[in-house]
Scaffold this active site. Structure first.
Site, PDB file in Angstrom:
ATOM      1  N   ARG A 230      22.250  16.320  95.462  1.00 57.00           N
ATOM      2  CA  ARG A 230      21.871  15.682  96.668  1.00 57.00           C
ATOM      3  C   ARG A 230      22.215  14.296  96.623  1.00 57.00           C
ATOM      4  O   ARG A 230      22.616  13.635  97.550  1.00 57.00           O
ATOM      5  CB  ARG A 230      20.375  15.910  96.983  1.00 57.00           C
ATOM      6  CG  ARG A 230      19.909  17.356  97.413  1.00 57.00           C
ATOM      7  CD  ARG A 230      18.541  17.436  98.013  1.00 57.00           C
ATOM      8  NE  ARG A 230      18.518  16.810  99.340  1.00 57.00           N
ATOM      9  CZ  ARG A 230      17.312  16.683 100.001  1.00 57.00           C
ATOM     10  NH1 ARG A 230      16.184  17.064  99.408  1.00 57.00           N
ATOM     11  NH2 ARG A 230      17.144  16.015 100.965  1.00 57.00           N
TER      12      ARG A 230
ATOM     13  N   CYS B  16      12.776   9.414  97.866  1.00 56.81           N
ATOM     14  CA  CYS B  16      13.115  10.765  97.716  1.00 56.81           C
ATOM     15  C   CYS B  16      13.900  11.053  99.100  1.00 56.81           C
ATOM     16  O   CYS B  16      14.382  10.359  99.825  1.00 56.81           O
ATOM     17  CB  CYS B  16      12.127  11.706  97.355  1.00 56.81           C
ATOM     18  SG  CYS B  16      10.713  11.928  98.373  1.00 56.81           S
TER      19      CYS B  16
END
Length: 279
Positions: free
Chosen positions: A173, A230
């Site tokens: 990611r 995050c």
């Protein structure tokens, strides 16, 4: 209170005269709801707290998991029996990355007596410790949520952060190879990848020295500012916790958290995006 507690120490505390309040915060990205796991079995006396409904505000301009309204958080914690100056232990399924959200929020609320169960529910059950389906009815707590005891940064501050900005998401990611939930793939330009999976080995948190070595290799030092983000501000809480365990920050000088994280950043088309393995 140390940010982590072992299964042995929690078991002893639960047998003591004044056991801690135990919060079950199991949750999965994409579901099913963690309450289903709680109904199947949980630690004796544990109260389920819902990440989406009680440990976050509804999704919106602040991202997928904005910080909760203080009144909502206070009501949830009081319903769970959290009292002023009384210890709290939070656990999730295993690695602590979700339980760290509860740890961070309690610290943010001005309640320092909180720890994450090392190894979570998986470690507890692997050792043959007791579980139950009984749902407790704790006496209401008296905690007063006083927000602001943990530092945060905004998107603008993340864009110009003067030290190490750590991205807690999985490497694929971070590199922008996949993005299962947010509008765009990639990472904040200049951010370093510090996946939450690297905090643990065989389901338990790494020793302080190993955590310190990991962060030092990324360029984190005690005299350099460090912050974390995050996907939606949840698992980055475990980076804040890990930095403290490593001794690179302290309870009085914790690392700031970017609550909106990638979910907020990527939804703003004016924000730049970086891809690939480097900052």
């Amino acid at each position: 209170m140390h940010p982590l507690i072992s299964t042995d120490d929690l078991a002893s505390a639960l047998d003591g005269a004044q056991p801690p309040v135990v919060l079950d915060v199991r949750w999965r990205l994409g579901g099913p709801p963690g309450h289903q796991d709680y109904e199947v079995g949980h630690l004796p006396g544990a109260v389920y707290v819902d990440l989406d409904a009680e440990l976050a505000s509804p999704p919106g301009d602040g991202g997928r998991h904005p910080l909760p309204d203080p009144a909502v958080l206070q009501a949830a914690l009081r319903a769970a029996g959290v009292r002023e100056s009384h210890p709290v232990v939070a656990y999730d399924a295993a690695d602590g990355s979700i339980a760290a959200r509860a740890w961070w929020l309690l610290r943010w609320a001005g309640h320092p007596e909180v720890a994450v169960l090392d190894g979570g529910f998986a470690a507890w059950t692997a050792e043959g410790r007791p579980v139950t389906t009984d749902v407790p009815a704790p006496e209401p707590g008296d905690i007063t949520v006083r927000p602001g005891s943990m530092p945060t940064i905004t998107a603008d501050e993340a864009a110009t952060f003067p030290g190490a900005l750590l991205d807690a998401r999985a490497p694929e990611r971070y590199r922008g190879e996949t993005e299962p939930v947010d509008p765009r793939a990639g990472h904040i330009p200049g951010a370093l990848n510090a996946p939450t999976a690297g905090h643990t080995a065989n389901g338990r948190w790494l020793p302080a020295t190993a955590l310190a070595e990991r962060f030092t290799a990324l360029g984190v030092t005690p005299d350099r500012p460090v912050a974390a983000y995050c996907g939606s501000g949840v698992t980055a809480s475990s980076v804040v916790l890990a930095l403290e365990v490593a001794g690179l920050t302290s309870p009085t000088t914790p690392a700031p958290l970017y609550p909106g994280s990638w979910s907020q950043w990527s939804s703003d088309p004016t924000r730049p995006t970086a891809t690939g393995p480097t900052p």
